[in-house]
Design a protein around this motif. Structure first.
Motif, short mmCIF file in Angstrom:
data_model
loop_
_atom_site.label_atom_id
_atom_site.label_comp_id
_atom_site.label_asym_id
_atom_site.label_seq_id
_atom_site.Cartn_x
_atom_site.Cartn_y
_atom_site.Cartn_z
N VAL A 149 16.00 14.64 60.75
CA VAL A 149 17.29 14.55 60.08
C VAL A 149 17.04 14.52 58.57
O VAL A 149 16.28 13.66 58.09
CB VAL A 149 18.04 13.25 60.50
N GLU A 150 17.64 15.45 57.86
CA GLU A 150 17.53 15.43 56.39
C GLU A 150 18.46 14.36 55.84
O GLU A 150 19.56 14.16 56.34
CB GLU A 150 17.95 16.78 55.80
N ILE A 151 18.01 13.68 54.79
CA ILE A 151 18.80 12.58 54.24
C ILE A 151 19.23 12.93 52.82
O ILE A 151 18.43 12.92 51.89
CB ILE A 151 17.97 11.27 54.20
N GLU A 152 20.51 13.27 52.66
CA GLU A 152 21.07 13.47 51.31
C GLU A 152 21.82 12.20 50.91
O GLU A 152 22.51 11.60 51.74
CB GLU A 152 22.02 14.67 51.28
N PHE A 153 21.69 11.84 49.65
CA PHE A 153 22.35 10.60 49.20
C PHE A 153 22.67 10.69 47.71
O PHE A 153 22.08 11.51 46.99
CB PHE A 153 21.45 9.38 49.47
N LEU A 203 11.02 15.25 48.37
CA LEU A 203 12.08 14.48 47.73
C LEU A 203 12.55 15.36 46.58
O LEU A 203 11.74 15.83 45.79
CB LEU A 203 11.53 13.16 47.22
N HIS A 204 13.86 15.63 46.53
CA HIS A 204 14.30 16.47 45.41
C HIS A 204 15.70 16.12 44.93
O HIS A 204 16.52 15.62 45.70
CB HIS A 204 14.19 17.96 45.74
N PRO A 205 15.97 16.36 43.65
CA PRO A 205 17.33 16.20 43.15
C PRO A 205 18.19 17.28 43.79
O PRO A 205 17.77 18.43 43.87
CB PRO A 205 17.20 16.46 41.64
N GLU A 206 19.38 16.90 44.28
CA GLU A 206 20.26 17.87 44.94
C GLU A 206 21.34 18.36 43.99
O GLU A 206 21.25 18.16 42.78
CB GLU A 206 20.86 17.23 46.21
N TYR A 207 22.38 18.95 44.56
CA TYR A 207 23.38 19.66 43.76
C TYR A 207 24.42 18.75 43.11
O TYR A 207 24.74 18.86 41.93
CB TYR A 207 24.08 20.68 44.67
N TYR A 212 20.39 13.20 45.55
CA TYR A 212 18.99 13.50 45.85
C TYR A 212 18.86 13.74 47.35
O TYR A 212 19.81 13.49 48.10
CB TYR A 212 18.07 12.33 45.48
N GLU A 213 17.69 14.18 47.77
CA GLU A 213 17.45 14.37 49.21
C GLU A 213 16.02 14.01 49.55
O GLU A 213 15.10 14.29 48.79
CB GLU A 213 17.72 15.83 49.59
N VAL A 214 15.86 13.40 50.72
CA VAL A 214 14.53 13.18 51.29
C VAL A 214 14.48 13.90 52.64
O VAL A 214 15.39 13.73 53.46
CB VAL A 214 14.26 11.67 51.49
MG MG Z 1 19.95 19.56 50.89
#
Ligand code: MG
Ligand code: GLU
Length: 465
Positions: A149-153, A203-207, A212-214
Motif C-alpha cells: 500500500v502506497e502511503i501519501e500524506f 520517499l518523495h515530495p508529492e504534488y 509527501y509519499e512513502v
Molecule cells: Mg503518489
C-alpha cells in the motif's frame, strides 16, 4: 505474521513465546504493547497493555466491545440487525509474529490483533481474520499474492488556526526544496521505518500542498495491510516528534489534488508471477487477465471499501491521477487499474496491478479482501479482459467512453454504498455482519455531512484517519 486463527488458551507456542518476549521487551525499555486493529470506518482503534500482560493477552485475549463494527469516524454509532448496541464483548488476540518495537515512540511496542468471540469463534466482523482466511483459501488453490500500500500524506504546521491546514513546506511538487524544508522529519521517518524492519522503496515530495509519499516493499496481503497501518502510525509519531501535523485524509483541502493509498497486487503460482509469464497483453496469464477483469467489474461496488469516506469523493475526480474511471491501462495514471509491467530484465519480479482509486480512509484488510474476492470471481468466471485505455478517459466523449465500456466510478459515497449493496460477490465475501456494517457505516458518514460544503467535508475528516 501468523497464518493461524487465535484459539482460547493461545495459538500453539504463543504462551511460551509471549513469556520470553515480555522479558526481552522489558529489558529493552518497552513498557507497553499497543494492540491495534482497524474498524469498518477505517479508524485505527487500539487497546494498550503493559508488557507484563502479554502472556495473558495471547492466552485469553483482551476485552473490547463489538460496537466498533458500526462506529463512525467521529465516534457516533449506527447499528444493523447483526451489529451495534451496548451488549457483548470480544477478545482481542495479538499476533506475536507481527509485533514490532516502535522506534519513534520510546517505551512502546505494537502488534495487530485478531478478534474472537467469548465462545472462541472468529468474530464475523474481524476484517483481519477475514483477509487471512481468504488468503489461506486461495493458497489452498495454489495461488499466493503479494501486496503493498502506497502511503501519501500531507504535513501541516501545528500552530495553524484550528480549522485551517497550513502546509509544512512550500517548495514545488517533487522538488528538492521540500526535502530540504522537512529534512529532519524525512530522515527520522526513514530511520524509524528501517529500525522497525520496513523496507522503504521511496520517499518523495508529492504534488499537493504539503504532500509527501512513502512506498514500501510487498508482503503477503495480511502483512501488507498490517504494514500500511504501522507505517502511518510511525510517520504520525515522527511528525509529532517534529511538532508537525500529519493528514492521511483523501482530501486535505477541498478543490486540490488528494492523497491516495494505491494498492499494488500480484498473483503468483509455483514461484511464477502470473502477471509476467503469460502470452496475454504485458505478459499476463489467463489467470491474471481474468483477475484484473474481475476487479474492474466490481470497481464501482469496491468503492465502498476502497474510497469509503465522504472525503474520498473530493479526491476521486477525473484528471487528478486518482483513477476515477473503471478501466485499465498500461502505466496509465488516470485508469483506476494501472498495469505496471516493470523494467525489461526485471518484469517477472516487478509486474503487478496498481489500484489507484484506493485511499487511506480504507480499512486495508477490507480493501484487500474485497480486491481478492472481486479478482477471484473474475477468475472463476474466466472473465475476458477488455482493451487497455490510453490517455485520460476524461478527454473522451461520453459516447466514446460508453463504446469502450469505461465507467465513471461513483461520484459520492451514497452511490458507492448502493453499488456495494447490489454486489453479491462482495456481500458474500464479507459475510452478512460485515457487509451490513459497511453499508450502515457508509450511510451514517453520508448523513453526518449531507448538508456540508466541500470545504467543511474536507475539514471534518482532515485529521481522523
Ligand atoms: Mg503518489
Ligand atoms: N495523489 C494522487 C492520488 O490522489 C496520486 C498521485 C500519484 O500518482 O502518485 O491518488
Amino acid at each position: 505474521m501468523t497464518t493461524l486463527d487465535p484459539v482460547p488458551g493461545g495459538r500453539p507456542g504463543d504462551v511460551a513465546l509471549a513469556g520470553e518476549l515480555s522479558e526481552q521487551l522489558a529489558s529493552q525499555g518497552v513498557a507497553g504493547v499497543v494492540l491495534s486493529w482497524v474498524d469498518t470506518a477505517g479508524i485505527n482503534r487500539i487497546k494498550a497493555i503493559p508488557v507484563t500482560g502479554l502472556v495473558s493477552a495471547v492466552s485469553w485475549g483482551v476485552g473490547m466491545s463489538p460496537v466498533f463494527d458500526t462506529m463512525l469516524s467521529d465516534g457516533s454509532l449506527v447499528s444493523t440487525d447483526l451489529a451495534g448496541g451496548p451488549q457483548g464483548d470480544l477478545r482481542h488476540f495479538p499476533d506475536l509474529d507481527a509485533l514490532v518495537v516502535l522506534a519513534a515512540q520510546p517505551g512502546w511496542a505494537w502488534a495487530p490483533i485478531d478478534r474472537l468471540t467469548q465462545d472462541g469463534e472468529v468474530h464475523a466482523g474481524c476484517s483481519r481474520s477475514l483477509l487471512r482466511r481468504l488468503v489461506a483459501d486461495l493458497a489452498g488453490h495454489g495461488v499466493t499474492f503479494r501486496a503493498s500500500v502506497e502511503i501519501e500524506f500531507a504535513l501541516g504546521l501545528s500552530d495553524a488556526p484550528p480549522a485551517q491546514f497550513e502546509p509544512a513546506c512550500t517548495g514545488p511538487a517533487y522538488g528538492m526544496t521540500r526535502l530540504v524544508e522537512q529534512s529532519d522529519f524525512c530522515a527520522d521517518a526513514l530511520a524509524a521505518l528501517a529500525e522497525q524492519g520496513v523496507d522503504v522503496h521511496q520517499l518523495h515530495p508529492e504534488y499537493a500542498a504539503g504532500q509527501y509519499e512513502v512506498s514500501v516493499g510487498a508482503l503477503d496481503p495480511v502483512g501488507a495491510a498490517d504494514r500500511s497501518v504501522l507505517v502511518r502510525q510511525t510517520l504520525r509519531a515522527v511528525a509529532r516528534n517534529h511538532g508537525l501535523l500529519i493528514s492521511f485524509a483523501p482530501s486535505v483541502v477541498a478543490g486540490g489534488v488528494g492523497s491516495g493509498g494505491h494498492i499494488h497486487l500480484s498473483a503468483w503460482r509455483d514461484g511464477e508471477n502470473l502477471h509476467a509469464v503469460g502470452d496475454g497483453p504485458l505478459g499476463m496469464t489467463p489467470y491474471a487477465q481474468s483477475f484484473v477483469a474481475g476487479i474492474i467489474a466490481e470497481l464501482p461496488a469496491l468503492s465502498a471499501l476502497l474510497s469509503p469516506s465522504p472525503s474520498s469523493y473530493l479526491r476521486l475526480l477525473p484528471s487528478n491521477w486518482s483513477g476515477a474511471y473503471a478501466c485499465w491501462g498500461h502505466e496509465n495514471r488516470e485508469a483506476a487499474v494501472r498495469l505496471v509491467a516493470g523494467m525489461v530484465g526485471n518484469r517477472d519480479r516487478a509486474a503487478n496491478v496498481e489500484i489507484k482509486s484506493t485511499d487511506l480512509a480504507a480499512n486495508p484488510y477490507l480493501a484487500l479482501a474485497g480486491l481478492l474476492a472481486a479478482g477471484t470471481s473474475g477468475v472463476q468466471r474466466s472473465l475476458p479482459l477488455g482493451d487497455p485505455v490510453d490517455g485520460d478517459p476524461a478527454a473522451l466523449s461520453d459516447a466514446e467512453r460508453a463504446r469502450l465500456g469505461i465507467r465513471r466510478l461513483p461520484t459520492d459515497l451514497s452511490a458507492a454504498a448502493d453499488a456495494f449493496e447490489a454486489s453479491p460477490v462482495l456481500r458474500q465475501a464479507l459475510g452478512d455482519l460485515l457487509a451490513g456494517a459497511v453499508v450502515a457505516v457508509r450511510r451514517g458518514e453520508v448523513a453526518r455531512v449531507a448538508e456540508e460544503s466541500p470545504e467543511n467535508v474536507a475539514r471534518a475528516f482532515r485529521w481522523v484517519y
